[in-house]
Design a protein around this motif. Sequence first.
Motif, mmCIF file in Angstrom:
data_model
loop_
_atom_site.group_PDB
_atom_site.id
_atom_site.type_symbol
_atom_site.label_atom_id
_atom_site.label_comp_id
_atom_site.label_asym_id
_atom_site.label_seq_id
_atom_site.Cartn_x
_atom_site.Cartn_y
_atom_site.Cartn_z
ATOM 1 N N ALA A 169 0.822 -1.214 0.000
ATOM 2 C CA ALA A 169 0.000 0.000 0.000
ATOM 3 C C ALA A 169 0.852 1.259 0.000
ATOM 4 O O ALA A 169 0.514 2.256 -0.651
ATOM 5 N N GLU A 170 1.980 1.241 0.732
ATOM 6 C CA GLU A 170 2.819 2.442 0.813
ATOM 7 C C GLU A 170 3.480 2.751 -0.535
ATOM 8 O O GLU A 170 3.740 3.915 -0.851
ATOM 9 N N LEU A 171 3.731 1.713 -1.331
ATOM 10 C CA LEU A 171 4.294 1.943 -2.664
ATOM 11 C C LEU A 171 3.213 2.425 -3.622
ATOM 12 O O LEU A 171 3.447 3.339 -4.432
ATOM 13 N N ARG A 172 2.020 1.832 -3.556
ATOM 14 C CA ARG A 172 0.909 2.291 -4.405
ATOM 15 C C ARG A 172 0.626 3.771 -4.185
ATOM 16 O O ARG A 172 0.288 4.498 -5.126
ATOM 17 N N ALA A 173 0.762 4.215 -2.932
ATOM 18 C CA ALA A 173 0.457 5.612 -2.610
ATOM 19 C C ALA A 173 1.402 6.584 -3.300
ATOM 20 O O ALA A 173 1.074 7.767 -3.465
#
Length: 372
Positions: A214-218
């Motif tokens: 999720a932190e990379l998608r953001a």
Amino acid sequence: MTAPLVLLSAGGTGGHLFPAESLANALKASGIRVVLVTDKRANAYAGAFPAEEIIEIPSATPSGRSLPQMAKAALLLGKSILKAIPVIRRLKPAVAVGFGGYPTVPPLLAASFVGVPVAIHEANGVLGRANRLLSRRASLIATGFEATKGVPAGDAGQRVHTGNPVRPAVLEAAKIAYPALSKESRVQLLVFGGSQGARVMSDIVPLAIEKLPAELRARLSICQQAREEDCQRVRETYRRLNVACEVEPFFKDLPRRIAEAHLIISRSGASTVAELSVIGRPSILVPLPGSLDQDQAANAKSLADIGAAIVLPQVEFTPERLATEIQSLLAEPERLTRAAASAKSAGISDAAERLAEAVLKLASTTQNGIKS
């Protein structure tokens, strides 16, 4: 005194027509007149082509499993050659230049039959079937890649590596430096698959993004070209994942978007590979499968061999594999920076001028006498 004339022939797709357009601009800058001979399909792309005349001659591809269909195509090509001969005699070009695809066969064979020197340009890393047919009659064989497979042994034509001519918009985009990238910065991801998008990109890329942490998608901002019927479902997936996106069937400013991207996921057509090289951007390339010539695989290999691209055959292009590759690259931003530099090192920004010089040299030996 009337300026000399060069006949250009390209057809089938924009991938054949765009390099011809670049050569046309380079020739016109040298005071040479240009006429384009093409087919119905490519004529749709030819609105801004810098030619004093655009002539449409029918063509067909004599390949397939049906003998009647092959015979019908061969008959149409024969009729088109007869139609092209009086056109060549009227125009009296100093040289005829073809850019691959069967639409070039009638005008270039007609030119050869009436004594006009013939040049062919092969954009891909493998000589295409139409160019293979024409190569025996070509006085000049220009290639987009230094190592081009399939050129028959013993061809009489002079061979010269010119690179693939690119559009002025690509040369402008090449002035933009690779965007700075760190492990925390925003990441610009560009996805496309040819002039009308590729269904496989719409099927695989959004699912791969979903598998990222999720932190990379953001951190992602995705610009994706998709077929019109796929756009909505691609948008909905990214919105559900809270990923910033722009999804459209076509981007007129694609060279600029390539320049603004940190990573490109795309097919590996000759024009795409040339533009990635001239602009200098890292890529994950998925060659079009099923081609008899495997030309896109050869094109992609040219970038993979210098560390500028990762090549995923379509059978390996799964959401899981793509997610792994993206996560690995973004974990080491310096890999992307090095890949961008490697791509740039392979770019030939003056390919149109190199090709124009070779064509003018050939034309200078003709009776019409173009002097470079």
